[in-house]
Design a protein around this motif. Sequence first.
Motif, PDB file in Angstrom:
ATOM      1  N   ALA A  12       0.833  -1.190   0.000  1.00  0.00           N
ATOM      2  CA  ALA A  12       0.000   0.000   0.000  1.00  0.00           C
ATOM      3  C   ALA A  12       0.872   1.246   0.000  1.00  0.00           C
ATOM      4  O   ALA A  12       1.946   1.254   0.573  1.00  0.00           O
ATOM      5  N   GLU A  13       0.391   2.290  -0.659  1.00  0.00           N
ATOM      6  CA  GLU A  13       1.120   3.549  -0.660  1.00  0.00           C
ATOM      7  C   GLU A  13       0.751   4.313   0.604  1.00  0.00           C
ATOM      8  O   GLU A  13      -0.411   4.454   0.935  1.00  0.00           O
ATOM      9  N   VAL A  14       1.765   4.797   1.304  1.00  0.00           N
ATOM     10  CA  VAL A  14       1.562   5.541   2.530  1.00  0.00           C
ATOM     11  C   VAL A  14       1.865   7.001   2.244  1.00  0.00           C
ATOM     12  O   VAL A  14       2.961   7.337   1.801  1.00  0.00           O
ATOM     13  N   VAL A  15       0.891   7.881   2.482  1.00  0.00           N
ATOM     14  CA  VAL A  15       1.079   9.312   2.267  1.00  0.00           C
ATOM     15  C   VAL A  15       1.495   9.938   3.591  1.00  0.00           C
ATOM     16  O   VAL A  15       0.894   9.683   4.625  1.00  0.00           O
ATOM     17  N   VAL A  16       2.546  10.750   3.539  1.00  0.00           N
ATOM     18  CA  VAL A  16       3.065  11.420   4.724  1.00  0.00           C
ATOM     19  C   VAL A  16       3.036  12.928   4.508  1.00  0.00           C
ATOM     20  O   VAL A  16       2.938  13.399   3.377  1.00  0.00           O
ATOM     21  N   THR A  17       3.138  13.681   5.598  1.00  0.00           N
ATOM     22  CA  THR A  17       3.105  15.137   5.543  1.00  0.00           C
ATOM     23  C   THR A  17       4.374  15.706   6.174  1.00  0.00           C
ATOM     24  O   THR A  17       5.048  15.005   6.929  1.00  0.00           O
ATOM     25  N   PRO A  18       4.717  16.955   5.883  1.00  0.00           N
ATOM     26  CA  PRO A  18       5.940  17.540   6.433  1.00  0.00           C
ATOM     27  C   PRO A  18       6.001  17.447   7.955  1.00  0.00           C
ATOM     28  O   PRO A  18       5.020  17.705   8.648  1.00  0.00           O
ATOM     29  N   GLY A  19       7.167  17.033   8.447  1.00  0.00           N
ATOM     30  CA  GLY A  19       7.384  16.894   9.879  1.00  0.00           C
ATOM     31  C   GLY A  19       6.988  15.551  10.441  1.00  0.00           C
ATOM     32  O   GLY A  19       7.324  15.219  11.579  1.00  0.00           O
TER      33      GLY A  19
END
Length: 86
Positions: A12-19
Amino acid sequence: MVATMREHDGGAEVVVTPGELLCPSSILEAGRGAYAKGRSVRASVTDRRRFVFSAPGSSDERPTVEVVGHKAHGAVPQPGSIVIPL
């Protein structure tokens, strides 16, 4: 040869955010779209996380974590800016 693998995410693709914390820096090295801070590796952009494994026998055996696919989408707000979503 460098191999890119997503086994750790079950495909699965995991989306991350800054920090966002990606992993301890003792386990993975920071790559494109990521940075090391203290004992952790964190995302510097919003997008998909992926792991890149180095070739056997390389000087650093740690895999690299990257945040890829990010493209600029216009101006980046400055601290204190008011942002109105469309």
